[in-house]
Every structure is written in structure tokens, then in C-alpha cells.
Design a protein around this motif. Sequence first.
Motif, PDB file in Angstrom:
ATOM      1  N   ARG A 242     -32.297   1.530 -16.957  1.00 40.97           N
ATOM      2  CA  ARG A 242     -31.081   0.715 -16.874  1.00 40.97           C
ATOM      3  C   ARG A 242     -29.835   1.596 -16.852  1.00 40.97           C
ATOM      4  NH1 ARG A 242     -31.908  -4.661 -17.563  1.00 40.97           N
ATOM      5  NH2 ARG A 242     -33.934  -5.307 -18.380  1.00 40.97           N
ATOM      6  N   VAL A 243     -29.829   2.613 -17.683  1.00 40.31           N
ATOM      7  CA  VAL A 243     -28.679   3.530 -17.699  1.00 40.31           C
ATOM      8  C   VAL A 243     -28.572   4.251 -16.362  1.00 40.31           C
ATOM      9  CG1 VAL A 243     -27.683   5.539 -18.835  1.00 40.31           C
ATOM     10  CG2 VAL A 243     -28.843   3.783 -20.192  1.00 40.31           C
ATOM     11  N   THR A 244     -29.701   4.731 -15.857  1.00 44.20           N
ATOM     12  CA  THR A 244     -29.689   5.457 -14.583  1.00 44.20           C
ATOM     13  C   THR A 244     -29.255   4.559 -13.444  1.00 44.20           C
ATOM     14  OG1 THR A 244     -31.530   6.772 -15.437  1.00 44.20           O
ATOM     15  CG2 THR A 244     -31.056   6.933 -13.094  1.00 44.20           C
ATOM     16  N   ALA A 245     -29.743   3.311 -13.416  1.00 38.81           N
ATOM     17  CA  ALA A 245     -29.345   2.379 -12.358  1.00 38.81           C
ATOM     18  C   ALA A 245     -27.846   2.075 -12.416  1.00 38.81           C
ATOM     19  CB  ALA A 245     -30.148   1.090 -12.480  1.00 38.81           C
ATOM     20  N   THR A 246     -27.318   1.915 -13.625  1.00 38.01           N
ATOM     21  CA  THR A 246     -25.876   1.667 -13.770  1.00 38.01           C
ATOM     22  C   THR A 246     -25.064   2.863 -13.293  1.00 38.01           C
ATOM     23  OG1 THR A 246     -26.338   0.258 -15.681  1.00 38.01           O
ATOM     24  CG2 THR A 246     -24.069   1.016 -15.391  1.00 38.01           C
ATOM     25  N   LEU A 247     -25.493   4.072 -13.644  1.00 35.94           N
ATOM     26  CA  LEU A 247     -24.789   5.273 -13.207  1.00 35.94           C
ATOM     27  C   LEU A 247     -24.833   5.421 -11.688  1.00 35.94           C
ATOM     28  CD1 LEU A 247     -25.963   7.837 -15.920  1.00 35.94           C
ATOM     29  CD2 LEU A 247     -23.657   6.911 -15.617  1.00 35.94           C
ATOM     30  N   ALA A 248     -25.978   5.125 -11.086  1.00 39.68           N
ATOM     31  CA  ALA A 248     -26.088   5.232  -9.635  1.00 39.68           C
ATOM     32  C   ALA A 248     -25.150   4.261  -8.929  1.00 39.68           C
ATOM     33  CB  ALA A 248     -27.531   4.982  -9.198  1.00 39.68           C
ATOM     34  N   THR A 249     -25.070   3.038  -9.434  1.00 39.28           N
ATOM     35  CA  THR A 249     -24.163   2.049  -8.834  1.00 39.28           C
ATOM     36  C   THR A 249     -22.710   2.480  -8.991  1.00 39.28           C
ATOM     37  OG1 THR A 249     -25.779   0.329  -9.396  1.00 39.28           O
ATOM     38  CG2 THR A 249     -23.560  -0.379  -8.794  1.00 39.28           C
ATOM     39  N   LEU A 250     -22.335   2.958 -10.176  1.00 36.78           N
ATOM     40  CA  LEU A 250     -20.964   3.426 -10.405  1.00 36.78           C
ATOM     41  C   LEU A 250     -20.624   4.607  -9.499  1.00 36.78           C
ATOM     42  CD1 LEU A 250     -20.513   3.256 -14.287  1.00 36.78           C
ATOM     43  CD2 LEU A 250     -19.311   1.911 -12.561  1.00 36.78           C
ATOM     44  N   THR A 251     -21.555   5.528  -9.340  1.00 30.33           N
ATOM     45  CA  THR A 251     -21.311   6.692  -8.484  1.00 30.33           C
ATOM     46  C   THR A 251     -21.077   6.281  -7.043  1.00 30.33           C
ATOM     47  OG1 THR A 251     -22.696   8.031  -9.925  1.00 30.33           O
ATOM     48  CG2 THR A 251     -22.276   8.886  -7.733  1.00 30.33           C
ATOM     49  N   PHE A 252     -21.871   5.343  -6.551  1.00 34.27           N
ATOM     50  CA  PHE A 252     -21.705   4.858  -5.181  1.00 34.27           C
ATOM     51  C   PHE A 252     -20.323   4.234  -4.990  1.00 34.27           C
ATOM     52  CE2 PHE A 252     -22.123   1.641  -1.864  1.00 34.27           C
ATOM     53  CZ  PHE A 252     -22.722   2.368  -0.836  1.00 34.27           C
ATOM     54  N   VAL A 253     -19.928   3.392  -5.930  1.00 34.78           N
ATOM     55  CA  VAL A 253     -18.628   2.722  -5.812  1.00 34.78           C
ATOM     56  C   VAL A 253     -17.481   3.726  -5.926  1.00 34.78           C
ATOM     57  CG1 VAL A 253     -17.110   1.019  -6.873  1.00 34.78           C
ATOM     58  CG2 VAL A 253     -19.553   0.531  -6.651  1.00 34.78           C
ATOM     59  N   ILE A 254     -17.578   4.639  -6.885  1.00 35.48           N
ATOM     60  CA  ILE A 254     -16.497   5.616  -7.095  1.00 35.48           C
ATOM     61  C   ILE A 254     -16.369   6.543  -5.896  1.00 35.48           C
ATOM     62  CG2 ILE A 254     -15.799   7.591  -8.491  1.00 35.48           C
ATOM     63  CD1 ILE A 254     -16.931   6.163 -10.903  1.00 35.48           C
ATOM     64  N   LEU A 255     -17.510   6.978  -5.341  1.00 38.10           N
ATOM     65  CA  LEU A 255     -17.451   7.879  -4.192  1.00 38.10           C
ATOM     66  C   LEU A 255     -16.827   7.191  -2.978  1.00 38.10           C
ATOM     67  CD1 LEU A 255     -18.235  10.787  -3.742  1.00 38.10           C
ATOM     68  CD2 LEU A 255     -20.438  10.039  -2.873  1.00 38.10           C
ATOM     69  N   LEU A 256     -17.153   5.931  -2.770  1.00 38.96           N
ATOM     70  CA  LEU A 256     -16.505   5.183  -1.684  1.00 38.96           C
ATOM     71  C   LEU A 256     -15.008   5.029  -1.936  1.00 38.96           C
ATOM     72  CD1 LEU A 256     -18.973   2.304  -0.725  1.00 38.96           C
ATOM     73  CD2 LEU A 256     -18.271   4.237   0.670  1.00 38.96           C
ATOM     74  N   PHE A 257     -14.660   4.734  -3.184  1.00 44.44           N
ATOM     75  CA  PHE A 257     -13.238   4.548  -3.513  1.00 44.44           C
ATOM     76  C   PHE A 257     -12.457   5.846  -3.319  1.00 44.44           C
ATOM     77  CE2 PHE A 257      -9.975   5.036  -6.836  1.00 44.44           C
ATOM     78  CZ  PHE A 257      -9.070   4.073  -6.415  1.00 44.44           C
ATOM     79  N   LEU A 258     -13.022   6.966  -3.775  1.00 43.06           N
ATOM     80  CA  LEU A 258     -12.303   8.235  -3.688  1.00 43.06           C
ATOM     81  C   LEU A 258     -12.139   8.704  -2.249  1.00 43.06           C
ATOM     82  CD1 LEU A 258     -13.815  10.236  -6.683  1.00 43.06           C
ATOM     83  CD2 LEU A 258     -11.555   9.199  -6.540  1.00 43.06           C
ATOM     84  N   THR A 259     -13.212   8.571  -1.465  1.00 39.05           N
ATOM     85  CA  THR A 259     -13.157   9.112  -0.107  1.00 39.05           C
ATOM     86  C   THR A 259     -12.497   8.150   0.878  1.00 39.05           C
ATOM     87  OG1 THR A 259     -15.409   8.294   0.266  1.00 39.05           O
ATOM     88  CG2 THR A 259     -15.162  10.561  -0.454  1.00 39.05           C
ATOM     89  N   VAL A 260     -12.965   6.920   0.902  1.00 40.02           N
ATOM     90  CA  VAL A 260     -12.425   5.954   1.865  1.00 40.02           C
ATOM     91  C   VAL A 260     -11.086   5.405   1.393  1.00 40.02           C
ATOM     92  CG1 VAL A 260     -12.871   3.805   3.077  1.00 40.02           C
ATOM     93  CG2 VAL A 260     -14.754   5.357   2.585  1.00 40.02           C
ATOM     94  N   GLY A 261     -10.985   5.129   0.091  1.00 42.03           N
ATOM     95  CA  GLY A 261      -9.758   4.518  -0.397  1.00 42.03           C
ATOM     96  C   GLY A 261      -8.604   5.473  -0.555  1.00 42.03           C
ATOM     97  N   LEU A 262      -8.889   6.714  -0.966  1.00 40.44           N
ATOM     98  CA  LEU A 262      -7.809   7.669  -1.224  1.00 40.44           C
ATOM     99  C   LEU A 262      -7.636   8.676  -0.096  1.00 40.44           C
ATOM    100  CD1 LEU A 262      -8.365   8.367  -5.024  1.00 40.44           C
ATOM    101  CD2 LEU A 262      -6.755   6.789  -3.957  1.00 40.44           C
ATOM    102  N   ILE A 263      -8.761   9.255   0.372  1.00 32.77           N
ATOM    103  CA  ILE A 263      -8.640  10.276   1.400  1.00 32.77           C
ATOM    104  C   ILE A 263      -8.324   9.671   2.756  1.00 32.77           C
ATOM    105  CG2 ILE A 263      -9.889  12.104   2.615  1.00 32.77           C
ATOM    106  CD1 ILE A 263     -11.410  12.691   0.145  1.00 32.77           C
ATOM    107  N   GLY A 264      -8.888   8.511   3.049  1.00 28.78           N
ATOM    108  CA  GLY A 264      -8.804   7.959   4.402  1.00 28.78           C
ATOM    109  C   GLY A 264      -7.405   7.560   4.809  1.00 28.78           C
TER     110      GLY A 264
END
Length: 625
Positions: free
Chosen positions: A163-185
Amino acid sequence: MAVSINTRGTKTYAPSRPVRRYVPVLAATSMLVTAPVWLTDVLLYALRPLGSYDTSMAVWITIFAIPVVILIAISSGPVLKARRLHVGDFANLDSALGTRLSTLAAACLVIEHLATYTLMISTAVLIATTLWSPLTHIRVPLAVAIAILTTLPVLIARQRLNRVTATLATLTFVILLFLTVGLIGASPYFSTSGSSDLADVSREVAARSDSSMRIVTAVLSGFTIALVPAILLRHVTTDLKNFNLPRHANANTTRLIAGIATSILMLSVIANVADVDSGAYVSRTNAVFSSLQAIRVQPVILHGAAIIFIATCLAGARLVLHHTEKLGLELAYFQLLPDHISRSMTYTGITPLFNAIGATILLVIGQARPRFVIPILIISGFITLTLTRWASMKHWTIKLRTEGHSSERITMKRARIIAVIGLIVCVATLAAFFLADLTRGTWIAALAIGLLYILLYTVRRHYLIYGTGAGEITTKDPIAPGRVHYMIIATNIGPVLGRATRWIRSTRPYSMELIHVDEGGDDVETTLQQWRKQDLDVDLTILEPSRPRATISIIEHIRRTRRAHPNRLVNVVIPQVTFAHPWQTRLHNAEIAHLQRALMEEPGVLITVVPWIDHLNEAESISHD
């Protein structure tokens, strides 16, 4: 008159979601969501000969890699469908390819798991040294410490924290999209210089200049690097029990979706890094975080994201250890590993020890950089993918020889065609990588696979020649009729053992004895008192304890008895208690189940299980007392 109705090919399943247990599947994606962080660095490092075109070509290579990743994911369908008893892709290799090639696949699988574990550790160190520069000077000791410390919780506690690993994986996916597409793009890549850069590189190669061969080599190497996530997709479907029926189809669909999502995430990250690089210089080391720092993202956001990314990498490394344990059990089933080593990780600790030592060697040699581990992962991974597709193709070809039903033949032909396509793609990718990176240290991967192949083949050759009954004294005299020696396993002398003894005595055995393994302390005195009190009129044999399990003492006693009396059959009687709750039965009979599995591999031994249903035999227990 009997009527027979052929219902083959008409099996239907109730409509349901593909995934049965989302948490383990989401946890497995923790090895994929951080891929853009390390893949961007490794890809730009491979494309250095292109000069200023490296970030632009990285985007195009990622685009061209997406359909190939999809083809590799789709070609896993026939492999998953061919599985029967086991959870790994190795299940069908032995019967289809023979001993030597299946041993090669086993060696590559072990190296692939080790390289994946090392990649997770080196990625965590990469992220840590990016934002905390003082850690750069202790990169290697930090990586080795993390590799060792990650294995300790697996030895202490077997829970997987899915459960912890699944939560971390979901957070990482969302954060990486936010940082790259939302901020860099900020500036669209494809409307600026993307197409012109690709055209310039193409003209340079077509002109056959002095640098054209260097460019082709870099592009081939970069293309194979972009396909690494296709190797990691295996971990998403390690356990088919996580998927609903039909398991193979739903697992393949999940693997395809994961491959597409990872490819899109990777494309978005690399394209936005190229956007920033078009307006500001971005370091080719730690490119993702360098791009974020170039556009002046708040350090608090970067440090918070880095902590989550590092936690995801460590959780993914922990998950690889559990997948390696399953692989060890599977290889032990095919006699490629000694059974007593791989049977129980809790008692032997061989799986985390192997990963800790192997990862330490790779981290020290490669200075804890992901680009050193990637060639090892590519070679071992794509050799395994090639062999599994080849085995799947041969499997369905053999099935077609005996299958006469038209609908089944169509399904098998379709599976064989898909396996052939996957085989061609994997062979071409492997050949491209060898042409591009043969002089860049891939010999380390070849050496590791070769040494492990020799070790595994030596173990298997021993079992093929001598079997599990090595050292047994054979005799020309046949087994005498009626000379059956009964050994009753006496883990506890009580009503369960009393009834088993009475049942066996009713069969008029030639000889019988009770077998008890000393558990230490005052166990011998207590057992002797209970044996005298029960008055079973059966000889009691108390064996010295063995480590890690009492099974070894029992097996050795059985072999001694058979050597002393070669014409006497040994029947091992196992009293087994069944409780009302399954978890109680599993907990109580753990050692009994291990002994039963071990006895099934002993020649000349029969096994008799005398059940005792706890909630139905209370009256017998009271009357016995």
C-alpha cells in the motif's frame, strides 16, 4: 445412448475489471515511474556525439521507441498464456528450449533482477546528490550503505508494504507530470526546431561524412536505451493472481497500458527538458532537476519532490527483492538452485545477501551511476525476452500439431504470429545494442551472465545425473512384499499422533517407529514423559536438531534407513491438523508442508497423511484424555 456435446472454444467469463488486486500492480509500477529521471541522463550521455542536437534527437528517439515498446508488450500475450504452474516467464522455457538455453535464460533473469535492484539504488543516489551537493563526494559509500540497509527490513519483516509503495508510485507519477508539463512546458517543442533538427541529423548521415558512423552508433545506442522500460514491464505481471480471468489476457492488457503510460510520461519529460535546453543551458547530468532549476522552480518544491522520488526508488528496490525470491523458488523447482537455499529466504537470507553483494560490486565499479547499470540490464533483459518469445513460438507450434479444433487452431496461430513478431523485435534490438555498445563495458554483463550460467548449469547437471537421491545404495534384490517400514512424524505426542498410530497399526505393518526432532531445552525429557504416558507401544526415535529446518534431520534418517534395509519400503506418516480457519491451518502446518514437499522428491518413499479436523474431533480428544 450417450450424447456428447463439444463445448471447446466457447468458454466465457463474466465481465469484470482486468485487475483483481490493484495495490500489488500499482506497487510494481514504482520501478517504472522514476524511469524518466535516470533515462534522460543515460540517453543524453549516449547521444553526446550529436553535439547540440542531443536533446532534440532524444525526443525523436523516444517517439520512435513508443511503437516498439507496444509491440514488445503485446508479444508477451502468448508467453503469459503459455504459463501453467508457475508465476514466472521461465515456466515454459525448459520444455520448449531444452536444458542449455533454459539455463541461459535463468542466468539472464537473475542478472536482470540484480541490475534492476542496483538501478533503483543508483537512481535514489542520483536524486539525492542532485539537490544536496555535499553528498556528491560520498556518492559510492552512500549507495553501498543504502543497498545494504534496504535488504535488512526484508530479513526482519516479510510484509511487503504494497500500500505504501502503491501510494508513492501514484504520487511520483502525478508530481513528475506536474513538474515537467505544468512548470517546464512553457515553449512548445514541436513548433520550434524539432523537425529541422531531425532533418539536419538525417542529412549529416546521408552525406556519409566522417561523423556519420559516430552519429548512427549513438542513435542505435540511444534507441535501445529508450526501450529499457519494456524490460521492467515484466515486474507488473510477476504474479498472475493479481488479475481476473482470463488472467493472461488481463495481465497483458495491464502490461500494455503500463508501457504506454510510461512511454508518454517519458516523452513529456524529455520534450520539456529539450524545451528548456533551447533557451538555457541544461547540464547533461541530472538533466530533469537541472531543467527545473533553470526555470527557477522553488527549492521547497524540488526538495519535497526529491524526497518522494527517493522513497519510491527504495520501495521499488524492496519490491525487486521479493520478485527475486519468487524467481529463486521457481529456479529451485527446475533444479537450477539447491532447494534448501532457495526454499526459505527467512532462514537462509540468500536472496537479500546476493542482491546486497552484487549491487555493492556494481555500484563500486560504476561509481553509483545509472548509465553503468543500463547496458547490463539491456543485455540480460533482451536475451530473456528473446528466449521467452522463441519458447512461446515453439510451444504454440507443438500445440498446433495435435490440435484439431478450428477455433483453437486460429487462436494458437494468432499467438504464434505475435510471438514471432516479438522475437524479431527483440533480436533486432539486441543486435543494434551490440553493434553500438560492444566496446563500452558490455563485457561485464557478458562475463557475469557467463559465470552465473556455469554455476547454475553445474547445479542442474548434478541433479540431472544423480537426482535428489544422490549417494543411494542400490540393490539387485527386489523390495520384499509386505516389508513396509512406517515412520510416523511425532511433532507433538497427543491425541492426533495417537489416532494416527492406531490407524497405521490396523494395517499390520512390518515395522514402525515414531520420529521426533529435538527442539532444544527440556524437549527430550518432556517428549519421553508423554511417550510413556500415552503407552503407544511403538519405538520412539529422537533425532538431533538441524538448521535451518528439522526437515534435514528427518531426510537424513530416512536415507540411513534405506541404506541399511534396501529391500524395505519406507512409508512416512504425517499427522496433519485442519482447523476451522485457513490461516490457523497454514500457520500450524508450515513445517509439515515443507517436509511433505521435500519427501515428494525422495525416491522410494511413500507419504501417508492422516488428517485430524480440529472442530470435529473434540469428542475423541476428550475420550482419549
